[in-house]
Design a protein around this motif. Structure first.
Motif, PDB file in Angstrom:
ATOM      1  N   PRO A 242       0.813  -1.234   0.000  1.00 43.25           N
ATOM      2  CA  PRO A 242       0.000   0.000   0.000  1.00 43.25           C
ATOM      3  C   PRO A 242       0.837   1.270   0.000  1.00 43.25           C
ATOM      4  N   ASP A 243       1.891   1.312   0.829  1.00 41.75           N
ATOM      5  CA  ASP A 243       2.693   2.528   0.855  1.00 41.75           C
ATOM      6  C   ASP A 243       3.455   2.720  -0.453  1.00 41.75           C
ATOM      7  N   ARG A 244       3.855   1.580  -1.067  1.00 44.71           N
ATOM      8  CA  ARG A 244       4.580   1.652  -2.332  1.00 44.71           C
ATOM      9  C   ARG A 244       3.669   2.167  -3.456  1.00 44.71           C
ATOM     10  N   ILE A 245       2.382   1.806  -3.457  1.00 46.92           N
ATOM     11  CA  ILE A 245       1.442   2.286  -4.473  1.00 46.92           C
ATOM     12  C   ILE A 245       1.323   3.804  -4.413  1.00 46.92           C
ATOM     13  N   ILE A 246       1.307   4.346  -3.189  1.00 47.33           N
ATOM     14  CA  ILE A 246       1.235   5.807  -3.048  1.00 47.33           C
ATOM     15  C   ILE A 246       2.490   6.452  -3.621  1.00 47.33           C
ATOM     16  N   GLN A 247       3.655   5.902  -3.255  1.00 48.81           N
ATOM     17  CA  GLN A 247       4.905   6.450  -3.755  1.00 48.81           C
ATOM     18  C   GLN A 247       5.014   6.307  -5.268  1.00 48.81           C
ATOM     19  N   MET A 248       4.536   5.185  -5.795  1.00 45.83           N
ATOM     20  CA  MET A 248       4.595   4.956  -7.235  1.00 45.83           C
ATOM     21  C   MET A 248       3.768   6.005  -7.984  1.00 45.83           C
ATOM     22  N   ASN A 249       2.573   6.311  -7.482  1.00 42.62           N
ATOM     23  CA  ASN A 249       1.742   7.341  -8.117  1.00 42.62           C
ATOM     24  C   ASN A 249       2.409   8.718  -8.041  1.00 42.62           C
ATOM     25  N   MET A 250       3.076   8.989  -6.904  1.00 43.16           N
ATOM     26  CA  MET A 250       3.782  10.262  -6.767  1.00 43.16           C
ATOM     27  C   MET A 250       4.914  10.348  -7.793  1.00 43.16           C
ATOM     28  N   GLU A 251       5.651   9.236  -7.979  1.00 44.01           N
ATOM     29  CA  GLU A 251       6.745   9.214  -8.944  1.00 44.01           C
ATOM     30  C   GLU A 251       6.227   9.363 -10.372  1.00 44.01           C
ATOM     31  N   ILE A 252       5.096   8.724 -10.683  1.00 45.41           N
ATOM     32  CA  ILE A 252       4.515   8.842 -12.028  1.00 45.41           C
ATOM     33  C   ILE A 252       4.106  10.291 -12.298  1.00 45.41           C
ATOM     34  N   ALA A 253       3.504  10.947 -11.298  1.00 45.02           N
ATOM     35  CA  ALA A 253       3.093  12.342 -11.462  1.00 45.02           C
ATOM     36  C   ALA A 253       4.309  13.238 -11.698  1.00 45.02           C
ATOM     37  N   LYS A 309      -2.492  -2.592   9.870  1.00 47.04           N
ATOM     38  CA  LYS A 309      -1.797  -2.881   8.617  1.00 47.04           C
ATOM     39  C   LYS A 309      -2.531  -2.228   7.448  1.00 47.04           C
ATOM     40  N   ASP A 310      -1.800  -2.032   6.373  1.00 44.76           N
ATOM     41  CA  ASP A 310      -2.323  -1.585   5.075  1.00 44.76           C
ATOM     42  C   ASP A 310      -2.883  -0.164   5.053  1.00 44.76           C
ATOM     43  N   GLY A 311      -2.807   0.574   6.126  1.00 42.74           N
ATOM     44  CA  GLY A 311      -3.207   1.971   6.099  1.00 42.74           C
ATOM     45  C   GLY A 311      -4.700   2.196   6.190  1.00 42.74           C
ATOM     46  N   MET A 312      -5.099   3.498   6.151  1.00 44.98           N
ATOM     47  CA  MET A 312      -6.511   3.863   6.294  1.00 44.98           C
ATOM     48  C   MET A 312      -7.280   3.706   4.990  1.00 44.98           C
ATOM     49  N   LEU A 313      -6.598   3.845   3.863  1.00 48.69           N
ATOM     50  CA  LEU A 313      -7.238   3.721   2.554  1.00 48.69           C
ATOM     51  C   LEU A 313      -6.614   2.572   1.795  1.00 48.69           C
ATOM     52  N   SER A 314      -7.416   1.953   0.938  1.00 50.28           N
ATOM     53  CA  SER A 314      -6.895   0.861   0.116  1.00 50.28           C
ATOM     54  C   SER A 314      -6.040   1.413  -1.007  1.00 50.28           C
ATOM     55  N   LYS A 315      -5.398   0.518  -1.743  1.00 56.80           N
ATOM     56  CA  LYS A 315      -4.555   0.946  -2.860  1.00 56.80           C
ATOM     57  C   LYS A 315      -5.371   1.719  -3.894  1.00 56.80           C
ATOM     58  N   VAL A 316      -6.532   1.191  -4.241  1.00 54.31           N
ATOM     59  CA  VAL A 316      -7.385   1.844  -5.243  1.00 54.31           C
ATOM     60  C   VAL A 316      -7.887   3.191  -4.733  1.00 54.31           C
ATOM     61  N   GLN A 317      -8.277   3.223  -3.466  1.00 49.77           N
ATOM     62  CA  GLN A 317      -8.772   4.475  -2.904  1.00 49.77           C
ATOM     63  C   GLN A 317      -7.705   5.563  -2.906  1.00 49.77           C
ATOM     64  N   ASN A 318      -6.486   5.217  -2.513  1.00 49.37           N
ATOM     65  CA  ASN A 318      -5.397   6.193  -2.541  1.00 49.37           C
ATOM     66  C   ASN A 318      -5.161   6.718  -3.955  1.00 49.37           C
ATOM     67  N   THR A 319      -5.191   5.811  -4.931  1.00 50.23           N
ATOM     68  CA  THR A 319      -4.972   6.214  -6.324  1.00 50.23           C
ATOM     69  C   THR A 319      -6.067   7.154  -6.812  1.00 50.23           C
ATOM     70  N   LEU A 320      -7.325   6.786  -6.538  1.00 50.15           N
ATOM     71  CA  LEU A 320      -8.444   7.608  -7.007  1.00 50.15           C
ATOM     72  C   LEU A 320      -8.483   8.967  -6.310  1.00 50.15           C
ATOM     73  N   VAL A 321      -8.209   8.969  -5.004  1.00 53.62           N
ATOM     74  CA  VAL A 321      -8.239  10.234  -4.264  1.00 53.62           C
ATOM     75  C   VAL A 321      -7.152  11.180  -4.770  1.00 53.62           C
ATOM     76  N   GLY A 322      -5.939  10.666  -4.968  1.00 55.44           N
ATOM     77  CA  GLY A 322      -4.833  11.514  -5.415  1.00 55.44           C
ATOM     78  C   GLY A 322      -5.092  12.138  -6.772  1.00 55.44           C
ATOM     79  N   TRP A 323      -5.397  11.308  -7.768  1.00 50.70           N
ATOM     80  CA  TRP A 323      -5.621  11.842  -9.115  1.00 50.70           C
ATOM     81  C   TRP A 323      -6.921  12.627  -9.192  1.00 50.70           C
TER      82      TRP A 323
END
Length: 471
Positions: A242-253, A309-323
């Motif tokens: 989960p934390d890596r998905i957030i970082q990955m989206n930040m790097e893509i942006a 574990k896995d944070g407050m938001l899921s991987k998909v939720q973090n992705t959708l909220v950020g973008w």
């Protein structure tokens, strides 16, 4: 009486009758009264004429009687025509109709009134019109709509309301460095760049411009390469925590933002394309800061012992909220400042328009929230939770510190990049290049060593290399 006597008597009688006929008395002619019927008046006003008639029948002349004498002393046994004046009154009297409404509801026009025909029905062109100018804008300024409503301006121009207290005035003003041509269209001036706004230096000389372009493109290339290596490494290792998905989206942006900056400066000659690049630069940088905020929220959930574990938001939720939030912020800016996207010398974001508030204010708010989450996670004494994922907790503690380094670097190189393009300043271009290189290296190192699995693999590789060196 014999027959001959009878015939003589009859003949004498005939002769006596003929003599009586030839000896009738002479009668002088006399005029009849003037007729009551007259011809219609030739005019309805201002002096017309009409005609009446009399005949020489009262009595008619007989024998050697005298003929009737006309007024002009001529003799006739027929009729005499006499013309008399009629409708001698003036056509126009000093009476006018009320003024009709002004021909313009809001502005300068013409109002008219009509004269009344004196005691007659006006026919044909027998009427009189008086006109004078009128101005309804003066009385109705507060209720009249803006003259820009309904005014069509050419492409790359906006309508500007420049009305005075006397007149409504709407002028089409060209934007984005275009100038108004005599044909009524907005065109780019013949010189390469329009004059700079107050406080901004002119465009760089060609030689310096080439150097500045090389520096800025090299700087973006460095960060693109370093971020691409980071993304590739995690894809090869198949690490999608989960934390890596957030970082990955930040790097893509961050990667996409600098890809936008790799377009040549000549795209300013294509306004629509330049505006699109500017919008995407705004969108990707905003998304980059949002994902750093989501990383801080994920970190706080572990360090603050909110989740196991896995944070407050899921991987998909973090992705959708950020973008999604980045898209919302940029769309709000576009609603108010769409025409200010794109630049005179570049397609970055502008520093001399109200759009600057749409760029900086959301990012500063995001950074304040991020720093607040980091500070809250580090300052409070939280009650420990049982069965918490220790690996994710350790990564969260690393993230707490790495964000304090990466976020200021991203913000500083973003601001310096905008200022260097806006000011066309060589020292700022150099600083931008250095900050880009540092940011790319720091993102690679901290994101890699922040992850538990990467650390273990790197440690294994290091041990293998050390064992081989001993042998």
């Amino acid at each position: 009486m014999t027959s001959s006597d009878l015939n003589w008597a009859l003949g004498l009688t005939v002769l006596l009758g003929l003599a009586a006929v030839t000896q009738t008395a002479d009668v002088d002619g006399g005029w009849s009264p003037w007729s009551d019927m007259k011809t219609p008046c030739s005019k309805t006003c201002q002096g017309g004429t009409q005609t009446k008639v009399r005949s020489c029948t009262n009595p008619a002349p007989e024998g050697n009687g005298k003929l009737c004498v006309k007024e002009d002393k001529t003799l006739t046994a027929g009729a005499e025509w006499h013309t008399t004046p009629c409708n001698t009154q003036a056509c126009w009297v000093n009476e006018w109709s009320d003024w009709y409404n002004c021909s313009k509801v809001c502005g300068r026009g013409i109002k008219s009134r009509f004269a009344m025909c004196g005691n007659e029905t006006c026919t044909g062109a027998q009427y009189k019109v008086e006109k004078e100018p009128c101005n309804t804008w003066v009385k109705n300024t507060s209720i009249c709509p803006s003259p820009c409503i309904g005014k069509a301006c050419p492409d790359y121009a906006i309508c500007r309301d420049e009305s005075t207290n006397e007149d409504p005035i709407a002028n089409c003003v060209c934007t984005m460095g275009f100038t108004m041509h005599s044909s009524g269209k907005c065109v780019r001036p013949n010189h390469p760049h329009p004059p700079p706004p107050p406080g901004q230096v002119t465009d760089l000389p060609p030689a310096q411009k080439v150097v500045a372009t090389v520096i800025s493109k090299t700087a973006s290339t460095i960060i693109i390469v370093m971020v691409s290596i980071t993304l590739a490494l995690f894809l090869i290792l198949r690490i999608f925590t989960p934390d890596r998905i957030i970082q990955m989206n930040m790097e893509i942006a961050l990667l996409c933002a600098h890809v936008m900056l790799m377009f040549p400066t000549s795209i300013v000659n294509y306004p629509n394309f330049c505006r699109a690049v500017s919008i995407f630069v705004h969108f990707f940088f905003t998304a980059c800061f949002l994902f750093m905020m989501l990383e801080a929220l994920h970190m706080y959930a572990f360090v603050g012992h909110v989740v196991k574990k896995d944070g407050m938001l899921s991987k998909v939720q973090n992705t959708l909220v950020g973008w999604g939030m980045a898209m919302f912020i940029v769309l709000c800016s576009m609603c108010f400042e769409f025409n200010n996207y794109g630049g005179k010398y570049h397609c970055w974001l502008q520093m001399d328009t109200p759009l600057v508030y749409g760029q900086y204010v959301p990012v500063i708010v995001i950074m304040v929230i991020t720093l607040t989450l980091i500070e809250a996670a580090g300052a409070a004494d939280f009650k420990q939770m049982k069965d918490i994922d220790e690996a994710q907790l350790l990564s969260a503690k690393f993230s707490q510190r790495t964000n304090l380094i990466i976020m200021p670097l991203v913000f500083s190189h973003w601001v310096v990049g905008m200022m260097s393009e806006y000011e066309q300043n060589m020292p700022l271009y150099s600083i931008f290049s250095i900050l880009n290189g540092v940011t790319g290296v720091v993102v690679f190192l901290l994101h890699c060593f922040n992850n538990q699995q990467v650390r273990e693999k790197m440690k294994g590789c290091f041990n293998k290399l050390r064992g081989k060196s001993k042998t």
